[in-house]
Scaffold this active site. Sequence first.
Site, mmCIF file in Angstrom:
data_model
loop_
_atom_site.group_PDB
_atom_site.id
_atom_site.type_symbol
_atom_site.label_atom_id
_atom_site.label_comp_id
_atom_site.label_asym_id
_atom_site.label_seq_id
_atom_site.Cartn_x
_atom_site.Cartn_y
_atom_site.Cartn_z
ATOM 1 N NE ARG A 169 4.590 4.912 3.628
ATOM 2 C CZ ARG A 169 5.766 4.544 4.454
ATOM 3 N NH1 ARG A 169 5.928 3.602 5.111
ATOM 4 N NH2 ARG A 169 7.006 5.279 3.922
ATOM 5 C CE LYS A 195 5.597 4.231 0.310
ATOM 6 N NZ LYS A 195 5.960 5.373 -0.499
ATOM 7 C CG HIS A 271 -0.273 10.884 2.706
ATOM 8 N ND1 HIS A 271 0.628 9.932 2.718
ATOM 9 C CD2 HIS A 271 0.609 12.057 2.817
ATOM 10 C CE1 HIS A 271 2.039 10.198 2.694
ATOM 11 N NE2 HIS A 271 1.791 11.450 3.031
ATOM 12 N NE ARG A 274 3.186 8.330 5.860
ATOM 13 C CZ ARG A 274 4.050 7.721 6.442
ATOM 14 N NH1 ARG A 274 3.728 6.996 7.705
ATOM 15 N NH2 ARG A 274 5.179 7.781 6.248
ATOM 16 C CG HIS A 297 9.367 9.152 5.825
ATOM 17 N ND1 HIS A 297 9.264 10.268 6.654
ATOM 18 C CD2 HIS A 297 8.377 8.774 5.266
ATOM 19 C CE1 HIS A 297 8.023 10.815 6.114
ATOM 20 N NE2 HIS A 297 7.440 9.617 5.677
ATOM 21 C CE1 TYR A 306 3.791 14.224 5.814
ATOM 22 C CE2 TYR A 306 6.024 12.779 6.055
ATOM 23 C CZ TYR A 306 4.387 13.307 5.532
ATOM 24 O OH TYR A 306 3.965 11.967 4.638
#
Length: 323
Positions: A169, A195, A271, A274, A297, A306
């Site tokens: 990210r 995150k 992104h 990514r 994730h 994806y």
Amino acid sequence: MLNGSSGLVVETSGRLLTASEFQNLANVPPEVEWFANIENANTRRAYKSDVQEFMRFAGIHQAEEFRLVKRSHLIAWRKQLETRVLEAATVRRKLSAVASLFDYLCECNAVPFNPADGVKRPNQGANEGKSPALGDEQAKAILEAPSPNTIKGLRDRAILSVLLFHGLRRAELCSLSVGDLQSRRGVVHFCVQGKGGKIRFLPVHPHSSQRISEYLERSGHGDKPDNALFRPVKNSTGGLENSLTGHGVYKDVVRKYAQKLGLDASAVCVHGLRATAATNALDHEADIAKVQEWLGHASIATTRLYDRRKTKPEDSPTFKVSY
């Protein structure tokens, strides 16, 4: 201090809460606790905007009024959002923000149920990613676009390589320090802060390792582990120790070279790189559970966005038709 009834020893060094401060914190509404407990700045900003929007719609002025919200209020808000022709993903995010708040209120026994439960959310586009992935030739072209003869070009070559070979990210890339290049079992890894403060270790691809070495050799800060890995080349204030900003990575690196190559700059973003990395890894038979860990994730459902192996244009029956 020893509590005679429980035997609990309480450390009294450092500043203590006053009785007034203790009482004030005890009276903090759970709605405020929920918001204060969101660690990620981007999530906090988005959720704040979404919840404030719902509050305006419902006429909520005090935190305690959330206890009066029913499912019908959220259904009415969803219908109002739909009249604004927002993208389905945006409507889902707004409803998710309010649902997250009510999950916490339920946990605190502040409300008997989550009124967002059972409120249908638009599923249009829910099973496919929104960010377009580059084709292999486009990815190769953007990797070679920066000049190998200037310090900025060397830095940008390293940045693009890290993005396209590791799927980071934007915030994760910007938070990397020189010391985040760490050897584990004889292999150099990135120590990535993802995150929610979650740490993951990613082996550094040889392509990126070479480009980072070339950049650090020219920049001269490779022996300073506390320094940001990717720093500005020039700065009006004279300070070059700080990391590049996420906006700088997008505007001065990704978008710049996309425009140079004549790619649609609106379709090429950090992104998007990514998404390119994830799509390429899955196309080359990487295990989807491993890709989930690699991308950081929380849910494998996000990783599946994806997975475009079933939608390759070349596999379409269109190209099987022959006359």
